[in-house]
Design a protein around this motif. Sequence first.
Motif, PDB file in Angstrom:
ATOM      1  N   LEU A  29      -3.778 -36.111  -2.070  1.00 55.46           N
ATOM      2  CA  LEU A  29      -3.440 -36.902  -0.891  1.00 55.46           C
ATOM      3  C   LEU A  29      -3.437 -35.999   0.338  1.00 55.46           C
ATOM      4  CD1 LEU A  29      -2.527 -39.587   0.354  1.00 55.46           C
ATOM      5  CD2 LEU A  29      -0.174 -38.942  -0.226  1.00 55.46           C
ATOM      6  N   SER A  30      -4.106 -36.455   1.378  1.00 55.11           N
ATOM      7  CA  SER A  30      -4.122 -35.703   2.635  1.00 55.11           C
ATOM      8  C   SER A  30      -3.839 -36.646   3.791  1.00 55.11           C
ATOM      9  CB  SER A  30      -5.468 -34.994   2.833  1.00 55.11           C
ATOM     10  OG  SER A  30      -6.496 -35.941   3.017  1.00 55.11           O
ATOM     11  N   ALA A  31      -3.564 -36.062   4.941  1.00 53.91           N
ATOM     12  CA  ALA A  31      -3.278 -36.850   6.137  1.00 53.91           C
ATOM     13  C   ALA A  31      -3.797 -36.103   7.353  1.00 53.91           C
ATOM     14  CB  ALA A  31      -1.774 -37.098   6.265  1.00 53.91           C
ATOM     15  N   CYS A  32      -4.151 -36.856   8.390  1.00 54.96           N
ATOM     16  CA  CYS A  32      -4.643 -36.245   9.622  1.00 54.96           C
ATOM     17  C   CYS A  32      -4.197 -37.092  10.810  1.00 54.96           C
ATOM     18  CB  CYS A  32      -6.164 -36.101   9.589  1.00 54.96           C
ATOM     19  SG  CYS A  32      -7.053 -37.653   9.467  1.00 54.96           S
ATOM     20  N   VAL A  84       1.893 -42.408  16.574  1.00 59.30           N
ATOM     21  CA  VAL A  84       2.075 -43.667  17.308  1.00 59.30           C
ATOM     22  C   VAL A  84       1.339 -44.844  16.679  1.00 59.30           C
ATOM     23  CG1 VAL A  84       2.546 -42.509  19.495  1.00 59.30           C
ATOM     24  CG2 VAL A  84       0.185 -43.119  18.920  1.00 59.30           C
ATOM     25  N   GLY A  85       0.637 -44.610  15.590  1.00 56.70           N
ATOM     26  CA  GLY A  85      -0.076 -45.709  14.950  1.00 56.70           C
ATOM     27  C   GLY A  85      -0.885 -45.231  13.764  1.00 56.70           C
ATOM     28  N   LEU A  86      -1.496 -46.188  13.093  1.00 50.66           N
ATOM     29  CA  LEU A  86      -2.307 -45.923  11.917  1.00 50.66           C
ATOM     30  C   LEU A  86      -3.768 -46.206  12.231  1.00 50.66           C
ATOM     31  CD1 LEU A  86      -2.307 -45.300   8.807  1.00 50.66           C
ATOM     32  CD2 LEU A  86      -2.196 -47.781   8.484  1.00 50.66           C
ATOM     33  N   VAL A  87      -4.641 -45.296  11.850  1.00 48.46           N
ATOM     34  CA  VAL A  87      -6.085 -45.514  11.982  1.00 48.46           C
ATOM     35  C   VAL A  87      -6.619 -46.109  10.686  1.00 48.46           C
ATOM     36  CG1 VAL A  87      -8.325 -44.410  12.329  1.00 48.46           C
ATOM     37  CG2 VAL A  87      -6.347 -43.663  13.664  1.00 48.46           C
ATOM     38  N   GLY A  88      -6.165 -45.578   9.552  1.00 51.70           N
ATOM     39  CA  GLY A  88      -6.630 -46.141   8.292  1.00 51.70           C
ATOM     40  C   GLY A  88      -6.380 -45.259   7.093  1.00 51.70           C
ATOM     41  N   ILE A  89      -6.781 -45.808   5.952  1.00 46.42           N
ATOM     42  CA  ILE A  89      -6.691 -45.126   4.668  1.00 46.42           C
ATOM     43  C   ILE A  89      -8.116 -44.973   4.159  1.00 46.42           C
ATOM     44  CG2 ILE A  89      -5.798 -45.241   2.313  1.00 46.42           C
ATOM     45  CD1 ILE A  89      -3.562 -47.099   3.494  1.00 46.42           C
ATOM     46  N   ILE A 104      -5.002 -40.372   4.796  1.00 50.60           N
ATOM     47  CA  ILE A 104      -4.410 -41.349   5.699  1.00 50.60           C
ATOM     48  C   ILE A 104      -4.513 -40.777   7.105  1.00 50.60           C
ATOM     49  CG2 ILE A 104      -2.324 -42.612   6.332  1.00 50.60           C
ATOM     50  CD1 ILE A 104      -1.507 -42.383   3.351  1.00 50.60           C
ATOM     51  N   ALA A 105      -5.165 -41.524   7.985  1.00 49.19           N
ATOM     52  CA  ALA A 105      -5.383 -41.067   9.362  1.00 49.19           C
ATOM     53  C   ALA A 105      -4.453 -41.814  10.307  1.00 49.19           C
ATOM     54  CB  ALA A 105      -6.835 -41.280   9.770  1.00 49.19           C
ATOM     55  N   TYR A 106      -3.793 -41.061  11.164  1.00 51.77           N
ATOM     56  CA  TYR A 106      -2.863 -41.595  12.152  1.00 51.77           C
ATOM     57  C   TYR A 106      -3.402 -41.391  13.559  1.00 51.77           C
ATOM     58  CZ  TYR A 106       0.711 -41.679   8.481  1.00 51.77           C
ATOM     59  OH  TYR A 106       1.422 -41.930   7.342  1.00 51.77           O
ATOM     60  N   LYS A 107      -2.821 -42.122  14.508  1.00 51.87           N
ATOM     61  CA  LYS A 107      -2.995 -41.868  15.942  1.00 51.87           C
ATOM     62  C   LYS A 107      -1.772 -41.081  16.377  1.00 51.87           C
ATOM     63  CE  LYS A 107      -4.843 -46.475  16.617  1.00 51.87           C
ATOM     64  NZ  LYS A 107      -4.653 -47.770  17.277  1.00 51.87           N
ATOM     65  N   GLY A 108      -1.956 -40.160  17.315  1.00 49.15           N
ATOM     66  CA  GLY A 108      -0.826 -39.385  17.782  1.00 49.15           C
ATOM     67  C   GLY A 108      -0.971 -38.976  19.235  1.00 49.15           C
ATOM     68  N   VAL A 109       0.134 -38.483  19.780  1.00 51.83           N
ATOM     69  CA  VAL A 109       0.159 -37.937  21.134  1.00 51.83           C
ATOM     70  C   VAL A 109       0.862 -36.584  21.086  1.00 51.83           C
ATOM     71  CG1 VAL A 109       0.117 -40.182  22.308  1.00 51.83           C
ATOM     72  CG2 VAL A 109       2.312 -39.146  21.717  1.00 51.83           C
ATOM     73  N   LYS A 150     -10.265 -50.528  14.752  1.00 47.93           N
ATOM     74  CA  LYS A 150     -10.252 -51.088  13.409  1.00 47.93           C
ATOM     75  C   LYS A 150      -9.315 -50.280  12.522  1.00 47.93           C
ATOM     76  CE  LYS A 150     -13.267 -51.784   9.447  1.00 47.93           C
ATOM     77  NZ  LYS A 150     -14.613 -51.674   8.919  1.00 47.93           N
ATOM     78  N   VAL A 151      -8.462 -50.955  11.753  1.00 47.58           N
ATOM     79  CA  VAL A 151      -7.612 -50.273  10.783  1.00 47.58           C
ATOM     80  C   VAL A 151      -8.290 -50.407   9.427  1.00 47.58           C
ATOM     81  CG1 VAL A 151      -5.354 -50.193   9.653  1.00 47.58           C
ATOM     82  CG2 VAL A 151      -5.499 -50.694  12.095  1.00 47.58           C
ATOM     83  N   ARG A 152      -8.755 -49.294   8.894  1.00 49.65           N
ATOM     84  CA  ARG A 152      -9.470 -49.297   7.614  1.00 49.65           C
ATOM     85  C   ARG A 152      -8.464 -49.148   6.480  1.00 49.65           C
ATOM     86  NH1 ARG A 152     -14.809 -48.429   6.134  1.00 49.65           N
ATOM     87  NH2 ARG A 152     -15.265 -47.975   8.312  1.00 49.65           N
ATOM     88  N   LEU A 153      -8.641 -49.962   5.454  1.00 51.95           N
ATOM     89  CA  LEU A 153      -7.753 -49.903   4.287  1.00 51.95           C
ATOM     90  C   LEU A 153      -8.567 -49.734   3.017  1.00 51.95           C
ATOM     91  CD1 LEU A 153      -5.261 -52.714   5.331  1.00 51.95           C
ATOM     92  CD2 LEU A 153      -4.990 -50.247   5.570  1.00 51.95           C
TER      93      LEU A 153
END
Length: 154
Positions: A29-32, A84-89, A104-109, A150-153
């Motif tokens: 599992l990774s995240a960005c 601040v949000g989710l881009v997708g999985i 799992i990709a997030y939006k951030g500031v 688009k939120v990819r799942l």
Amino acid sequence: MKEKVKGWLAGLIFRLIAFCTLGQISPILSACVIVEQNGKILLIDRSDGLGFTIPGGIVRYGETIEQCVLREAKEETGYEVQLVGLVGIYSALKRDPRFRAVSIAYKGVIVGGTEHGSGEGLPCWRSPEEVSGAMAFDCEMMLQDYRCGKVRLS
């Protein structure tokens, strides 16, 4: 070179474990986190020569996914970020050529810190057009999903 060897070894070890368990092993599992400022995206110009990636990495045993992405962003770029949000999985079978991984990709500031590089590579700010065709793994798909909202799942 060191990062390339680490990636190769991790892939070899993961494949060996998958073989020994007859494929009964969960993906890594990774995240960005995608951070945008003034039309430019914060990226890592990878030291292993694979291209540009979104800041992130593998979730450690004792941390949450969110803790992982905040730690990785700080380690790789020097910036403290807020999610601040989710881009997708992202779970395509061959999304990472080194080993089976889900991201799992997030939006951030950015909320603090000072830019610096790491062994992974150098942080840089690029427009999506500048890195089109030069991104590692499935980071280009993540960036496209981010840009169109688009939120990819999958």
